[in-house]
Scaffold this motif. Sequence first.
Motif, short mmCIF file in Angstrom:
data_model
loop_
_atom_site.label_atom_id
_atom_site.label_comp_id
_atom_site.label_asym_id
_atom_site.label_seq_id
_atom_site.Cartn_x
_atom_site.Cartn_y
_atom_site.Cartn_z
N ARG A 165 -6.38 -7.38 -3.52
CA ARG A 165 -6.14 -5.53 -4.01
C ARG A 165 -4.66 -6.53 -5.01
NH1 ARG A 165 -8.15 -3.22 0.11
NH2 ARG A 165 -6.09 -2.77 1.07
N TRP A 166 -3.76 -6.20 -3.96
CA TRP A 166 -2.02 -6.49 -5.65
C TRP A 166 -2.57 -7.21 -6.59
CZ3 TRP A 166 1.88 -3.93 -5.14
CH2 TRP A 166 3.06 -3.92 -5.23
N GLY B 225 -6.60 -4.90 -8.21
CA GLY B 225 -7.07 -4.76 -8.41
C GLY B 225 -7.64 -3.82 -7.90
N GLN B 226 -8.07 -2.81 -7.71
CA GLN B 226 -8.74 -1.69 -7.12
C GLN B 226 -10.14 -2.16 -6.36
OE1 GLN B 226 -6.80 -0.13 -5.38
NE2 GLN B 226 -8.16 0.90 -3.10
N ALA C 162 0.45 -1.62 -0.26
CA ALA C 162 -0.09 0.05 -0.15
C ALA C 162 0.74 1.09 0.02
CB ALA C 162 -0.71 0.23 1.31
N ASN D 212 -5.47 -6.76 1.27
CA ASN D 212 -4.43 -5.37 0.30
C ASN D 212 -3.83 -6.63 -0.57
OD1 ASN D 212 -4.49 -2.57 0.11
ND2 ASN D 212 -1.92 -3.35 0.50
N THR E 70 -1.43 -3.37 -9.58
CA THR E 70 -1.15 -4.32 -8.74
C THR E 70 0.29 -4.86 -8.84
OG1 THR E 70 -1.14 -5.46 -11.41
CG2 THR E 70 -3.47 -4.53 -9.93
N THR F 246 1.43 0.97 -5.99
CA THR F 246 1.18 -0.18 -4.62
C THR F 246 -0.87 0.01 -4.82
OG1 THR F 246 1.07 2.60 -3.28
CG2 THR F 246 2.73 0.68 -3.61
N THR F 247 -0.99 -0.41 -4.40
CA THR F 247 -2.78 0.08 -4.14
C THR F 247 -3.44 1.00 -3.93
OG1 THR F 247 -2.57 -1.06 -2.03
CG2 THR F 247 -2.40 -2.30 -3.30
#
Length: 314
Positions: free
Chosen positions: A206-207, A210-211, A71, A203, A105, A99-100
């Motif tokens: 998301r990594w 994606g968001q 993040a 997180n 990613t 970062t996220t």
Amino acid sequence: MAPGDTSTSTVLTADGPQIACGKAKVDRHADITYASPTTAGTKVDLKMDVLVPAAEGAQPAVVYLPGGGFANASKEAALDQRTYVAEAGFVVASIQYRTTTNGATYLDAVKDVRSAVRYLRAHAAEYGIDPEHIAVYGESAGGYLAAMVGTTNGVKDFEAGDNLDLSGDVQAVVDKFGPSDLAKIGADFDAAAQQANVRPGNNAARWVFGQGTTKSVTADPAAVKRANPVTYVDPTDPAFLLLHGDDDRLVSPSQTLLVHNALRANGVDTTRYVVKGAGHGDLAFVGDPQSGMLWTTQKVMDPIVNFLTSHLKS
């Protein structure tokens, strides 16, 4: 926490003196823009800080990759450790990567690191760099990225940006307590911690996805496999140095063991240290100001410098 397998590793007791800087002159160059990629429609100017030792001739370079849980990526982190390495005769570039928080990613971040490596090769004369000898050195999420970069040498899917006529490959990797299988980050911990590490939309998810994702890292094994350094290990990989604390409560110590064993199975030069009593690096930001001190002893830092010397200066 499950006891770790140290049968193929060296156990270090990190007692004795702390590292000391200031024994050699180092020039500092701050806030250099090395790439300006676009993520989710927004351009991001990525910066690096460069430490250049006062030495004769071109020196090998080390790209330092800070942690931050995927993040955050603060290039200002670990200044003493970076300076100690620079004073040993290495140009050390500490970089930001996406970062996220930027909506990025792992694909974006690996491309960023390779962009930084190519930038240093393109500006080798300016900073006194030997462009044939560049390493990556990361902690936590940065350790993960270091392992990803080292195991994907030559994989064009991870190259983008400027200076594409130059190589983004590296000649050595230092991975401190980085994940290597994102579905198993909590594998050594109790059931509650294991569950938190695979919670949908966290997180790590998301990594990979994606968001805004609602997936878990267990939901799509093929996609997560593509995000794991251990997936890309092959006999052509550069030498690795891996370090992990046996009291790490954030990333299971077995994570560095996974990639260490995969490297060994492929005949790659790999060394792993387990630091007795050490946790997940410097945790002063969560109220534990003493946590980082085991990681800044000479007993831990000198093997890192020796490894870099052996593989970049020989």
